[in-house]
Design a protein around this motif. Structure first.
Motif, PDB file in Angstrom:
ATOM      1  N   HIS A 150       0.645  -0.975  -0.064  1.00 50.92           N
ATOM      2  CA  HIS A 150       0.308  -0.165   0.105  1.00 50.92           C
ATOM      3  C   HIS A 150       1.091   1.043  -0.134  1.00 50.92           C
ATOM      4  N   TYR A 151       1.674   1.531   1.397  1.00 50.39           N
ATOM      5  CA  TYR A 151       3.108   2.517   1.191  1.00 50.39           C
ATOM      6  C   TYR A 151       3.555   2.430  -0.174  1.00 50.39           C
ATOM      7  N   GLN A 152       3.956   1.038  -0.859  1.00 48.25           N
ATOM      8  CA  GLN A 152       4.468   1.056  -1.902  1.00 48.25           C
ATOM      9  C   GLN A 152       4.636   2.205  -3.531  1.00 48.25           C
ATOM     10  N   LEU A 153       2.880   1.666  -3.588  1.00 48.85           N
ATOM     11  CA  LEU A 153       2.330   2.231  -4.210  1.00 48.85           C
ATOM     12  C   LEU A 153       2.233   3.787  -3.620  1.00 48.85           C
ATOM     13  N   VAL A 154       1.767   4.105  -3.255  1.00 47.67           N
ATOM     14  CA  VAL A 154       1.828   5.793  -2.913  1.00 47.67           C
ATOM     15  C   VAL A 154       2.966   6.456  -3.041  1.00 47.67           C
ATOM     16  N   ALA A 155       4.364   5.932  -2.711  1.00 48.91           N
ATOM     17  CA  ALA A 155       5.565   6.614  -2.961  1.00 48.91           C
ATOM     18  C   ALA A 155       6.196   6.214  -4.388  1.00 48.91           C
ATOM     19  N   SER A 156       5.588   4.968  -5.009  1.00 48.28           N
ATOM     20  CA  SER A 156       5.962   5.027  -6.495  1.00 48.28           C
ATOM     21  C   SER A 156       5.019   5.881  -7.353  1.00 48.28           C
ATOM     22  N   LEU A 157       3.787   5.881  -7.045  1.00 51.12           N
ATOM     23  CA  LEU A 157       2.753   7.461  -7.534  1.00 51.12           C
ATOM     24  C   LEU A 157       3.069   8.138  -7.203  1.00 51.12           C
ATOM     25  N   GLU A 158       3.238   9.356  -6.030  1.00 49.88           N
ATOM     26  CA  GLU A 158       4.531  10.515  -6.247  1.00 49.88           C
ATOM     27  C   GLU A 158       5.852  11.034  -6.238  1.00 49.88           C
ATOM     28  N   ALA A 159       6.307   9.370  -6.388  1.00 52.89           N
ATOM     29  CA  ALA A 159       7.525   9.735  -7.467  1.00 52.89           C
ATOM     30  C   ALA A 159       7.437   9.817  -8.574  1.00 52.89           C
ATOM     31  N   ALA A 160       6.051   9.191  -9.113  1.00 55.53           N
ATOM     32  CA  ALA A 160       5.299  10.014 -10.749  1.00 55.53           C
ATOM     33  C   ALA A 160       4.951  11.145 -10.672  1.00 55.53           C
ATOM     34  N   GLY A 161       4.622  11.442 -10.058  1.00 55.01           N
ATOM     35  CA  GLY A 161       4.443  12.756 -10.293  1.00 55.01           C
ATOM     36  C   GLY A 161       2.336  12.848  -9.806  1.00 55.01           C
ATOM     37  N   LEU A 162       2.020  11.762  -9.379  1.00 55.51           N
ATOM     38  CA  LEU A 162       0.737  10.977  -9.173  1.00 55.51           C
ATOM     39  C   LEU A 162       0.653  10.640  -7.737  1.00 55.51           C
ATOM     40  N   GLY A 163      -1.162  10.533  -7.625  1.00 51.07           N
ATOM     41  CA  GLY A 163      -1.667  10.377  -6.554  1.00 51.07           C
ATOM     42  C   GLY A 163      -2.688   9.625  -6.201  1.00 51.07           C
ATOM     43  N   LEU A 164      -2.545   9.483  -4.690  1.00 45.63           N
ATOM     44  CA  LEU A 164      -3.826   7.675  -5.096  1.00 45.63           C
ATOM     45  C   LEU A 164      -5.020   8.166  -5.592  1.00 45.63           C
ATOM     46  N   LYS A 165      -5.510   9.656  -5.819  1.00 48.29           N
ATOM     47  CA  LYS A 165      -6.612  10.127  -6.235  1.00 48.29           C
ATOM     48  C   LYS A 165      -6.486   9.968  -7.807  1.00 48.29           C
ATOM     49  N   ASP A 166      -5.378  10.189  -7.980  1.00 44.78           N
ATOM     50  CA  ASP A 166      -5.338   9.871  -9.520  1.00 44.78           C
ATOM     51  C   ASP A 166      -5.728   8.774 -11.001  1.00 44.78           C
ATOM     52  N   ILE A 167      -5.710   7.808  -9.158  1.00 42.77           N
ATOM     53  CA  ILE A 167      -6.192   6.165  -9.348  1.00 42.77           C
ATOM     54  C   ILE A 167      -7.250   5.142  -9.484  1.00 42.77           C
ATOM     55  N   LYS A 168      -7.913   4.114 -10.109  1.00 42.30           N
ATOM     56  CA  LYS A 168      -8.794   3.972  -9.441  1.00 42.30           C
ATOM     57  C   LYS A 168      -8.120   2.636  -8.680  1.00 42.30           C
ATOM     58  N   VAL A 169      -8.110   2.745  -7.344  1.00 37.47           N
ATOM     59  CA  VAL A 169      -7.867   1.499  -6.134  1.00 37.47           C
ATOM     60  C   VAL A 169      -8.677   0.341  -5.939  1.00 37.47           C
ATOM     61  N   LYS A 170      -8.155  -0.692  -5.883  1.00 35.71           N
ATOM     62  CA  LYS A 170      -9.274  -1.918  -5.783  1.00 35.71           C
ATOM     63  C   LYS A 170      -8.588  -2.335  -4.245  1.00 35.71           C
ATOM     64  N   TYR A 171      -9.054  -2.272  -3.776  1.00 33.15           N
ATOM     65  CA  TYR A 171      -8.463  -2.639  -1.802  1.00 33.15           C
ATOM     66  C   TYR A 171      -8.926  -4.499  -2.063  1.00 33.15           C
ATOM     67  N   LEU A 172      -7.800  -5.123  -2.261  1.00 35.91           N
ATOM     68  CA  LEU A 172      -8.306  -6.040  -2.748  1.00 35.91           C
ATOM     69  C   LEU A 172      -6.927  -7.001  -1.895  1.00 35.91           C
ATOM     70  N   GLN A 173      -7.315  -8.333  -1.274  1.00 41.93           N
ATOM     71  CA  GLN A 173      -6.163  -9.273  -0.346  1.00 41.93           C
ATOM     72  C   GLN A 173      -6.268 -10.145  -1.400  1.00 41.93           C
ATOM     73  N   PRO A 174      -4.543 -10.534  -1.722  1.00 44.30           N
ATOM     74  CA  PRO A 174      -4.110 -11.012  -2.413  1.00 44.30           C
ATOM     75  C   PRO A 174      -4.427 -12.159  -3.144  1.00 44.30           C
ATOM     76  N   ALA A 175      -5.429 -13.004  -2.874  1.00 47.11           N
ATOM     77  CA  ALA A 175      -6.314 -13.980  -3.650  1.00 47.11           C
ATOM     78  C   ALA A 175      -6.753 -13.675  -3.973  1.00 47.11           C
ATOM     79  N   ASP A 176      -7.747 -12.127  -3.829  1.00 48.38           N
ATOM     80  CA  ASP A 176      -8.883 -11.528  -4.347  1.00 48.38           C
ATOM     81  C   ASP A 176      -7.908 -11.001  -6.493  1.00 48.38           C
ATOM     82  N   ALA A 177      -7.107 -10.286  -5.239  1.00 49.41           N
ATOM     83  CA  ALA A 177      -5.679  -9.592  -6.458  1.00 49.41           C
ATOM     84  C   ALA A 177      -6.105 -10.035  -7.556  1.00 49.41           C
TER      85      ALA A 177
END
Length: 337
Positions: A150-177
């Motif tokens: 979760h944090y890795q995603l946030v940090a990677s987006l920030e490094a790319a000039g994006l934020g969570l609001k710029d993507i469609k986050v799907k909160y899924l546990q690994p099996a469902d993901a």
């Protein structure tokens, strides 16, 4: 998008592991014990975790206290058990303690390891048109809420000039993901090893970006403050942490041997286990719970507070206990490669 056809022989071991690490049940509290004596240390673990590595390294011999093992699906429920006093100490990644602290849980970080973050990755399918994290804008990304990914995603987006609001986050546990990723219902999947290695070794996806350089690569042992106030249990915790550190050192020189044990314990194919060991497990170095570590975790906490995913300001320094540092190197010590 076309559905990726996954051979059943490859999918089944991962499904078993996902059930163990990311399913709905919180813990297997079977009466598995090691050692002898009047003191019992209740240890929270995850499949293929501390118990397996200690056993493989021969570090569960000559215990003058008992270890009662409980296996949890992931870090958050393990820390819930620590908070409730049902577990005395257990291992988690770098993000679950932040969420637990935000909830006011009674936890203390007592030990840390620093490794690479190459196993924390945002994955896309082989047929994806995405080649850069910047192209995630407007795309759907699966991630387990409160996980290190979760944090890795946030940090990677920030490094790319994006934020969570710029993507469609799907909160899924690994099996469902996994199911969503393979069927094309999400454009990307933020996840950690050994899932990263499973997808890559199975040629079902590729890495869009990793956590290297954007996350701290830390993992922890977290204890119950009540257990630490008990002098006999605190002594057992000290011995337990020393054994874990020696076991991790053993992994560095026995990567293939550990991969065989890990594969058997988790149901992972051997080549996947070995790839994950080389990418992640064997890079970890025992480090001190110190001020730079606290500052690094504080940045994670502040990030999630700003995103309103943690309800209040967290002072992470209130949730650490450095008494077991000994002469360990600082938390900024480079990981092994």
């Amino acid at each position: 998008m076309r559905r990726l056809l996954v051979p059943a022989a490859l999918l089944l071991p991962l499904t078993l592991l996902l059930t163990s690490c990311g399913g709905d049940s919180a813990a297997d509290t079977g009466a598995r014990t090691d050692g002898s004596g009047s003191v019992t240390l209740s240890v929270g673990d995850q499949k293929g975790g501390s118990e397996a590595i200690l056993r493989a390294a021969g570090e569960l011999k000559n215990l003058d206290y008992r270890i009662k093992w409980s296996t949890f699906t992931s870090g958050p429920p393990l820390l819930e058990a620590v908070n409730a006093g049902a577990v005395d100490v257990g291992g988690v990644g770098n993000t679950p303690p932040v969420f637990a602290a935000g909830a006011g849980s009674r936890i203390s970080v007592v030990a840390a390891w620093h490794g690479t973050s190459r196993g924390d990755a945002v994955l896309v399918r082989d047929d994806s048109e995405l080649t850069s994290p910047k192209q995630l804008k407007g795309k759907s990304v699966a991630v387990a809420q409160g996980s290190s990914a979760h944090y890795q995603l946030v940090a990677s987006l920030e490094a790319a000039g994006l934020g969570l609001k710029d993507i469609k986050v799907k909160y899924l546990q690994p099996a469902d993901a996994l199911a969503a990723f393979n069927s094309g219902k999400v454009d990307a999947w933020a996840v950690w090893d050994p899932y990263t290695s499973q997808v890559l070794q199975g040629r079902r996806g590729r890495v869009l970006t990793t956590g290297d350089g954007v996350t701290n690569g830390l993992s922890f042992q977290v204890a119950s403050p009540a257990a630490l106030r008990d002098s006999k249990k605190a002594a057992a915790v000290k011995d337990y942490l020393a054994r874990l550190r020696r076991a991790q050192d053993w992994v560095h020189g026995h990567q293939a041997e550990w991969a065989k044990v890990w594969a058997k314990d988790t149901g992972l194919p051997y080549d996947v286990a070995l790839a994950s060991v080389r990418r992640t497990n064997a890079t970890r170095v025992a480090v001190a719970v110190d001020k730079p570590l606290i500052a690094s975790e504080q940045r994670i906490a502040d990030t999630f507070t700003e995103l309103n995913l943690i309800p209040k300001k967290v002072d992470f320094g209130d949730f650490v206990d450095p008494r077991f540092n000994g002469d360990l190197p600082p938390s900024t010590t480079p990981a092994k490669n």
